[in-house]
Scaffold this motif. Sequence first.
Motif, short mmCIF file in Angstrom:
data_model
loop_
_atom_site.label_atom_id
_atom_site.label_comp_id
_atom_site.label_asym_id
_atom_site.label_seq_id
_atom_site.Cartn_x
_atom_site.Cartn_y
_atom_site.Cartn_z
N UNK A 176 2.80 3.84 -22.44
CA UNK A 176 1.37 3.54 -22.45
C UNK A 176 1.14 2.20 -23.13
N UNK A 177 0.06 1.56 -22.75
CA UNK A 177 -0.33 0.29 -23.37
C UNK A 177 -1.62 0.54 -24.14
N UNK A 178 -1.50 0.59 -25.46
CA UNK A 178 -2.67 0.84 -26.31
C UNK A 178 -3.69 -0.28 -26.15
N UNK A 179 -3.21 -1.49 -25.96
CA UNK A 179 -4.08 -2.65 -25.77
C UNK A 179 -4.96 -2.46 -24.52
N UNK A 180 -4.35 -2.00 -23.44
CA UNK A 180 -5.10 -1.77 -22.20
C UNK A 180 -6.09 -0.62 -22.39
N UNK A 181 -5.70 0.39 -23.13
CA UNK A 181 -6.60 1.52 -23.40
C UNK A 181 -7.82 1.03 -24.17
N UNK A 182 -7.62 0.16 -25.15
CA UNK A 182 -8.75 -0.38 -25.92
C UNK A 182 -9.70 -1.19 -25.03
N UNK A 183 -9.15 -1.89 -24.06
CA UNK A 183 -9.96 -2.74 -23.20
C UNK A 183 -10.68 -1.96 -22.10
N UNK A 184 -10.06 -0.89 -21.59
CA UNK A 184 -10.59 -0.25 -20.40
C UNK A 184 -11.20 1.13 -20.62
N UNK A 185 -10.90 1.78 -21.72
CA UNK A 185 -11.43 3.13 -21.93
C UNK A 185 -12.88 3.06 -22.42
N UNK A 186 -13.61 4.12 -22.21
CA UNK A 186 -15.00 4.20 -22.65
C UNK A 186 -15.09 4.03 -24.16
N UNK A 187 -14.24 4.73 -24.89
CA UNK A 187 -14.26 4.65 -26.35
C UNK A 187 -13.92 3.25 -26.83
N UNK A 188 -12.98 2.60 -26.18
CA UNK A 188 -12.61 1.24 -26.54
C UNK A 188 -13.76 0.27 -26.30
N UNK A 189 -14.45 0.44 -25.19
CA UNK A 189 -15.59 -0.43 -24.88
C UNK A 189 -16.73 -0.21 -25.88
N UNK A 190 -16.98 1.05 -26.23
CA UNK A 190 -18.02 1.35 -27.22
C UNK A 190 -17.65 0.76 -28.57
N UNK A 191 -16.37 0.88 -28.94
CA UNK A 191 -15.91 0.31 -30.21
C UNK A 191 -16.13 -1.20 -30.23
N UNK A 192 -15.75 -1.87 -29.16
CA UNK A 192 -15.92 -3.31 -29.09
C UNK A 192 -17.39 -3.71 -29.17
N UNK A 193 -18.23 -2.95 -28.48
CA UNK A 193 -19.67 -3.22 -28.50
C UNK A 193 -20.23 -3.03 -29.91
N UNK A 194 -19.86 -1.93 -30.58
CA UNK A 194 -20.33 -1.66 -31.94
C UNK A 194 -19.85 -2.72 -32.92
N UNK A 195 -18.58 -3.10 -32.80
CA UNK A 195 -18.04 -4.12 -33.70
C UNK A 195 -18.73 -5.47 -33.49
N UNK A 196 -19.02 -5.79 -32.24
CA UNK A 196 -19.70 -7.05 -31.94
C UNK A 196 -21.12 -7.03 -32.51
N UNK A 197 -21.81 -5.90 -32.38
CA UNK A 197 -23.16 -5.78 -32.92
C UNK A 197 -23.15 -5.92 -34.45
#
Length: 177
Positions: free
Chosen positions: A32-53
């Motif tokens: 598995x690629x954890x990096x890809x999971x962070x970029x493409x999964x729902x939870x990863x996208x929400x995390x990125x959005x929250x961190x950016x906010x």
Amino acid sequence: MKKSIIVPAVLIIAAMFTCSAFAADKAKIGMISFEKILQESSAGKVMQKDLKAKLNELQGKLQAEEKKVKDMSAALEREALVLSAEKKLERQRELRDKADDLKKMNSDYTQEMKILQNKRMNQIQKDVFDIANTLGKAQGYTLIIEKKVAGVIYAADQVDITDEVIKEYNSTYAKNK
């Protein structure tokens, strides 16, 4: 006579055990690629959005404080000629204190962002590992490795189960939310 029967019997029994060892199942390995999971999964996208906010919020506070320091500096420069030496030193000290406070605030906000990011990443990693364990047991994998941590230089596409893990993680994340 007994020795002539025992030796072939032992050889036959040993051959049976040896054949069964060679007939063992082929190892099934997943990656598995954890990096890809962070970029493409729902939870990863929400995390990125929250961190950016959160980052934007903290940067806004920093910029406001920075503006105050610049304004104080500009005011000091304008009034430098009319202020007494004592008042001028007092204002310079206040300006240095504000600048130091700004540096400390910047450092604190940077640390806060790192802690928040690590906390969220650790939670996602835990969830992904749980899903990988469940998939590994259900589908009979011998080994599932993470691409970057394991130092994988090459792996065939058939071994990459990242998309399957993302699909499972998205459904689990949607149920929990």
